[in-house]
Design a protein around this motif. Structure first.
Motif, PDB file in Angstrom:
ATOM      1  N   ILE A  45      -1.741  -6.900  -8.733  1.00  0.00           N
ATOM      2  CA  ILE A  45      -2.105  -6.058  -7.592  1.00  0.00           C
ATOM      3  C   ILE A  45      -1.600  -6.693  -6.302  1.00  0.00           C
ATOM      4  O   ILE A  45      -0.969  -6.033  -5.472  1.00  0.00           O
ATOM      5  N   ARG A  46      -1.844  -7.984  -6.138  1.00  0.00           N
ATOM      6  CA  ARG A  46      -1.368  -8.689  -4.942  1.00  0.00           C
ATOM      7  C   ARG A  46       0.157  -8.655  -4.845  1.00  0.00           C
ATOM      8  O   ARG A  46       0.719  -8.497  -3.762  1.00  0.00           O
ATOM      9  N   LYS A  47       0.827  -8.805  -5.988  1.00  0.00           N
ATOM     10  CA  LYS A  47       2.292  -8.791  -6.003  1.00  0.00           C
ATOM     11  C   LYS A  47       2.832  -7.431  -5.567  1.00  0.00           C
ATOM     12  O   LYS A  47       3.766  -7.365  -4.769  1.00  0.00           O
ATOM     13  N   VAL A  48       2.243  -6.346  -6.054  1.00  0.00           N
ATOM     14  CA  VAL A  48       2.707  -5.013  -5.671  1.00  0.00           C
ATOM     15  C   VAL A  48       2.516  -4.802  -4.166  1.00  0.00           C
ATOM     16  O   VAL A  48       3.416  -4.301  -3.483  1.00  0.00           O
ATOM     17  N   ILE A  49       1.369  -5.200  -3.637  1.00  0.00           N
ATOM     18  CA  ILE A  49       1.116  -5.076  -2.201  1.00  0.00           C
ATOM     19  C   ILE A  49       2.127  -5.911  -1.425  1.00  0.00           C
ATOM     20  O   ILE A  49       2.766  -5.436  -0.481  1.00  0.00           O
ATOM     21  N   GLN A  50       2.299  -7.168  -1.811  1.00  0.00           N
ATOM     22  CA  GLN A  50       3.224  -8.088  -1.126  1.00  0.00           C
ATOM     23  C   GLN A  50       4.659  -7.555  -1.180  1.00  0.00           C
ATOM     24  O   GLN A  50       5.358  -7.547  -0.165  1.00  0.00           O
ATOM     25  N   ALA A  70      -6.449   1.152 -10.021  1.00  0.00           N
ATOM     26  CA  ALA A  70      -5.242   1.908  -9.678  1.00  0.00           C
ATOM     27  C   ALA A  70      -4.013   1.369 -10.404  1.00  0.00           C
ATOM     28  O   ALA A  70      -3.893   0.166 -10.635  1.00  0.00           O
ATOM     29  N   LEU A  71      -3.111   2.277 -10.728  1.00  0.00           N
ATOM     30  CA  LEU A  71      -1.819   1.893 -11.297  1.00  0.00           C
ATOM     31  C   LEU A  71      -0.910   1.363 -10.187  1.00  0.00           C
ATOM     32  O   LEU A  71      -1.138   1.623  -8.999  1.00  0.00           O
ATOM     33  N   ASP A  72       0.146   0.652 -10.572  1.00  0.00           N
ATOM     34  CA  ASP A  72       1.076   0.068  -9.598  1.00  0.00           C
ATOM     35  C   ASP A  72       1.644   1.123  -8.645  1.00  0.00           C
ATOM     36  O   ASP A  72       1.762   0.877  -7.444  1.00  0.00           O
ATOM     37  N   CYS A  73       1.996   2.301  -9.172  1.00  0.00           N
ATOM     38  CA  CYS A  73       2.585   3.336  -8.316  1.00  0.00           C
ATOM     39  C   CYS A  73       1.588   3.820  -7.267  1.00  0.00           C
ATOM     40  O   CYS A  73       1.977   4.125  -6.133  1.00  0.00           O
ATOM     41  N   THR A  74       0.317   3.860  -7.605  1.00  0.00           N
ATOM     42  CA  THR A  74      -0.715   4.254  -6.653  1.00  0.00           C
ATOM     43  C   THR A  74      -0.904   3.175  -5.598  1.00  0.00           C
ATOM     44  O   THR A  74      -1.028   3.478  -4.397  1.00  0.00           O
ATOM     45  N   ILE A  75      -0.899   1.915  -6.020  1.00  0.00           N
ATOM     46  CA  ILE A  75      -1.032   0.794  -5.082  1.00  0.00           C
ATOM     47  C   ILE A  75       0.118   0.831  -4.081  1.00  0.00           C
ATOM     48  O   ILE A  75      -0.084   0.684  -2.873  1.00  0.00           O
ATOM     49  N   GLN A  76       1.328   1.048  -4.574  1.00  0.00           N
ATOM     50  CA  GLN A  76       2.491   1.107  -3.697  1.00  0.00           C
ATOM     51  C   GLN A  76       2.385   2.287  -2.736  1.00  0.00           C
ATOM     52  O   GLN A  76       2.619   2.139  -1.527  1.00  0.00           O
ATOM     53  N   ALA A  77       2.022   3.456  -3.223  1.00  0.00           N
ATOM     54  CA  ALA A  77       1.928   4.644  -2.372  1.00  0.00           C
ATOM     55  C   ALA A  77       0.874   4.472  -1.288  1.00  0.00           C
ATOM     56  O   ALA A  77       1.098   4.833  -0.119  1.00  0.00           O
ATOM     57  N   ARG A  78      -0.270   3.918  -1.644  1.00  0.00           N
ATOM     58  CA  ARG A  78      -1.336   3.707  -0.652  1.00  0.00           C
ATOM     59  C   ARG A  78      -0.922   2.673   0.394  1.00  0.00           C
ATOM     60  O   ARG A  78      -1.231   2.817   1.573  1.00  0.00           O
ATOM     61  N   THR A  79      -0.207   1.653  -0.030  1.00  0.00           N
ATOM     62  CA  THR A  79       0.260   0.620   0.909  1.00  0.00           C
ATOM     63  C   THR A  79       1.273   1.212   1.887  1.00  0.00           C
ATOM     64  O   THR A  79       1.207   0.963   3.092  1.00  0.00           O
TER      65      THR A  79
END
Length: 102
Positions: A45-50, A70-79
């Protein structure tokens, strides 16, 4: 991209993540994560955000992430959504962004 104001994207519903971005007075990225799956997936999760912040060329921000699986794609979209809201930029190219892979 410069973070000029506090912004939020996402919810705390199941399978989502709420990302809050706050301007950081010092240089660097600080990530605070609250996740029900932190032991298993906290590093990812931290890696996807970073990685997403790096793609947006954001070098200074405080991130508060409340994850509910959340899935990685959701984490990326929200960021991305929170970053554009926090920067005050009104135009963006979603076609370009959609080609990014973290």
């Amino acid at each position: 991209m410069e973070i000029k104001q506090t912004a939020i994207a996402g919810t705390v519903e199941s399978s989502d993540i709420m990302i809050t971005l706050v301007p950081n007075e010092t240089q660097g990225i600080e990530i605070s994560l609250d996740s029900s799956v932190e032991k298993q997936f906290g590093k990812q999760i931290r890696k996807v955000i970073q990685d997403t912040l790096a793609l947006l060329k954001i070098e200074s921000v405080k991130v508060v992430a409340v994850d509910k699986g959340a899935l990685d794609c959701t984490i990326q979209a929200r960021t991305i959504a929170a970053a554009y809201r926090a920067s005050g930029e009104e135009s963006y190219d979603w076609k370009e962004i959609s080609t990014w892979s973290v």
